[in-house]
Design a protein around this motif. Structure first.
Motif, mmCIF file in Angstrom:
data_model
loop_
_atom_site.group_PDB
_atom_site.id
_atom_site.type_symbol
_atom_site.label_atom_id
_atom_site.label_comp_id
_atom_site.label_asym_id
_atom_site.label_seq_id
_atom_site.Cartn_x
_atom_site.Cartn_y
_atom_site.Cartn_z
ATOM 1 N N PRO A 209 50.704 46.754 86.963
ATOM 2 C CA PRO A 209 50.573 47.355 86.670
ATOM 3 C C PRO A 209 50.404 47.690 85.354
ATOM 4 O O PRO A 209 50.060 46.447 84.714
ATOM 5 N N LYS A 210 50.355 48.606 84.375
ATOM 6 C CA LYS A 210 50.551 48.060 83.147
ATOM 7 C C LYS A 210 51.868 47.873 82.305
ATOM 8 O O LYS A 210 51.394 46.846 81.305
ATOM 9 N N LEU A 211 52.665 47.902 83.068
ATOM 10 C CA LEU A 211 53.638 47.669 82.510
ATOM 11 C C LEU A 211 55.176 47.450 82.902
ATOM 12 O O LEU A 211 55.350 47.900 84.081
ATOM 13 N N ILE A 212 55.752 46.725 82.873
ATOM 14 C CA ILE A 212 57.413 46.495 83.514
ATOM 15 C C ILE A 212 58.456 46.093 83.202
ATOM 16 O O ILE A 212 58.100 45.687 81.786
ATOM 17 N N VAL A 213 59.270 47.423 83.391
ATOM 18 C CA VAL A 213 60.715 48.072 82.406
ATOM 19 C C VAL A 213 61.399 47.348 83.137
ATOM 20 O O VAL A 213 61.762 47.486 84.468
ATOM 21 N N GLY B 237 64.543 46.389 73.854
ATOM 22 C CA GLY B 237 63.366 47.789 72.794
ATOM 23 C C GLY B 237 61.791 47.192 72.907
ATOM 24 O O GLY B 237 61.281 47.614 71.837
ATOM 25 N N GLN B 238 61.698 45.592 72.829
ATOM 26 C CA GLN B 238 60.396 44.655 72.345
ATOM 27 C C GLN B 238 59.460 44.161 73.750
ATOM 28 O O GLN B 238 59.534 44.748 75.231
ATOM 29 N N PHE B 239 58.265 44.782 73.428
ATOM 30 C CA PHE B 239 57.486 44.513 74.442
ATOM 31 C C PHE B 239 56.545 42.975 74.510
ATOM 32 O O PHE B 239 56.685 42.161 73.392
ATOM 33 N N LEU B 240 57.059 41.676 75.567
ATOM 34 C CA LEU B 240 56.857 40.941 76.097
ATOM 35 C C LEU B 240 55.260 40.942 77.408
ATOM 36 O O LEU B 240 55.087 41.863 77.441
ATOM 37 N N GLU B 241 54.876 40.127 77.220
ATOM 38 C CA GLU B 241 53.894 39.635 77.772
ATOM 39 C C GLU B 241 54.494 39.047 79.442
ATOM 40 O O GLU B 241 55.168 38.283 79.476
ATOM 41 N N ILE C 65 49.362 43.162 80.986
ATOM 42 C CA ILE C 65 50.820 42.923 81.772
ATOM 43 C C ILE C 65 51.718 43.060 80.617
ATOM 44 O O ILE C 65 52.202 41.680 80.389
ATOM 45 N N LYS C 66 52.198 44.132 80.313
ATOM 46 C CA LYS C 66 53.395 43.356 79.392
ATOM 47 C C LYS C 66 54.530 44.312 79.799
ATOM 48 O O LYS C 66 54.613 44.602 80.845
ATOM 49 N N VAL C 67 55.775 43.291 79.650
ATOM 50 C CA VAL C 67 57.360 43.372 79.475
ATOM 51 C C VAL C 67 57.912 44.236 78.797
ATOM 52 O O VAL C 67 58.208 43.987 77.573
ATOM 53 N N PHE C 68 59.059 44.705 79.317
ATOM 54 C CA PHE C 68 59.597 45.980 78.021
ATOM 55 C C PHE C 68 61.052 46.279 78.741
ATOM 56 O O PHE C 68 61.642 46.091 80.220
ATOM 57 N N LEU C 69 62.088 45.638 77.371
ATOM 58 C CA LEU C 69 63.502 45.300 78.556
ATOM 59 C C LEU C 69 64.630 46.761 78.031
ATOM 60 O O LEU C 69 64.354 46.758 76.196
#
Length: 229
Positions: free
Chosen positions: A157-161, A183-187, A194-198
């Motif tokens: 994916p492009k993003l993992i939530v 609410g932050q985008f991490l690597e 891929i970005k990680v969002f919490l």
């Protein structure tokens, strides 16, 4: 060795000063999974191969009292993967992730921001229900992490939530305070594309309705990120 150095550097850059070391069984599992032959360009079949391997090996913890494993579901070609902590009672009964009260609430809020459940992929860090729905321990999560990482690798994916701090702990390997990092985008340290969002786990919002506004704001940010791709 280069891969290890790259991973450590990535984690250091986002503020990590400690890592969970996986047990030997997890290391061997990761190597075995790396050798798994996957059907070319067919993510559904690749996931079936992975889940069959998980079921046969039973290296990912299968809690006493759980009826079996609960695998991920959704669109494997989705640019976003939602990751929760573990299956609950209804998930254990239906063998599907996020079908209980928290899952229904998540579906509702996704629709509010213009996303549909069937458009995304949803899974959990551990794949069976812990006794009393308790939080999995780091050691228990370690037994399932090779499968989770392979799941992410297949979907790409492009993003993992991460729905809650426990999911983030499983994805990144370190516990971080949700109030500080929500609410932050991490690597993602295993693939920096891929970005990680919490954000909060929907079960938390059901217990603490005051957090709903922030939760919906987070979902809108996720929708905006996906629309920008």
């Amino acid at each position: 060795m280069k891969t290890l150095k790259h991973t450590i550097r990535s984690l250091t850059e986002i503020g990590f000063d400690a890592l969970y070391l996986e047990e030997e069984v997890s290391h061997s599992t990761a190597e075995d999974l790396h050798k798994v032959k996957e059907p070319t360009d067919n993510k559904e079949e690749s996931l079936k191969v992975l889940y069959k391997k998980l079921e046969e090996e039973r290296k990912c913890i299968l809690y006493e009292g759980a009826s079996g494993y609960v695998f991920g579901e959704g669109n494997p070609y989705s640019p976003v993967v939602f990751v929760g902590e573990a299956p609950g009672e209804e998930e254990d009964q239906q063998k599907r992730p996020f079908v209980g009260r928290a899952g229904r609430y998540l579906n509702q809020k996704l629709q509010e921001v213009g996303l549909r459940r069937e458009e995304v992929y949803i899974t959990n860090v551990v794949k069976s229900r812990p006794p009393g729905n308790r939080k999995p321990t780091p050691k228990e999560m370690q037994t399932c992490l090779p499968y989770l990482r392979k799941e992410v690798e297949i979907i790409n994916p492009k993003l993992i939530v991460c729905l809650g701090a426990t999911a983030l702990e499983g994805i990144l390997g370190k516990s971080l305070p949700i109030t500080k990092h929500r609410g932050q985008f991490l690597e993602y340290p295993y693939d920096r594309k891929i970005k990680v969002f919490l954000t909060y786990h929907p079960a938390y919002i059901l217990r603490n309705p005051g957090g709903e506004k922030e939760f919906v704001e987070d979902l809108r940010r996720i929708k905006e990120f996906l629309s920008s791709l």
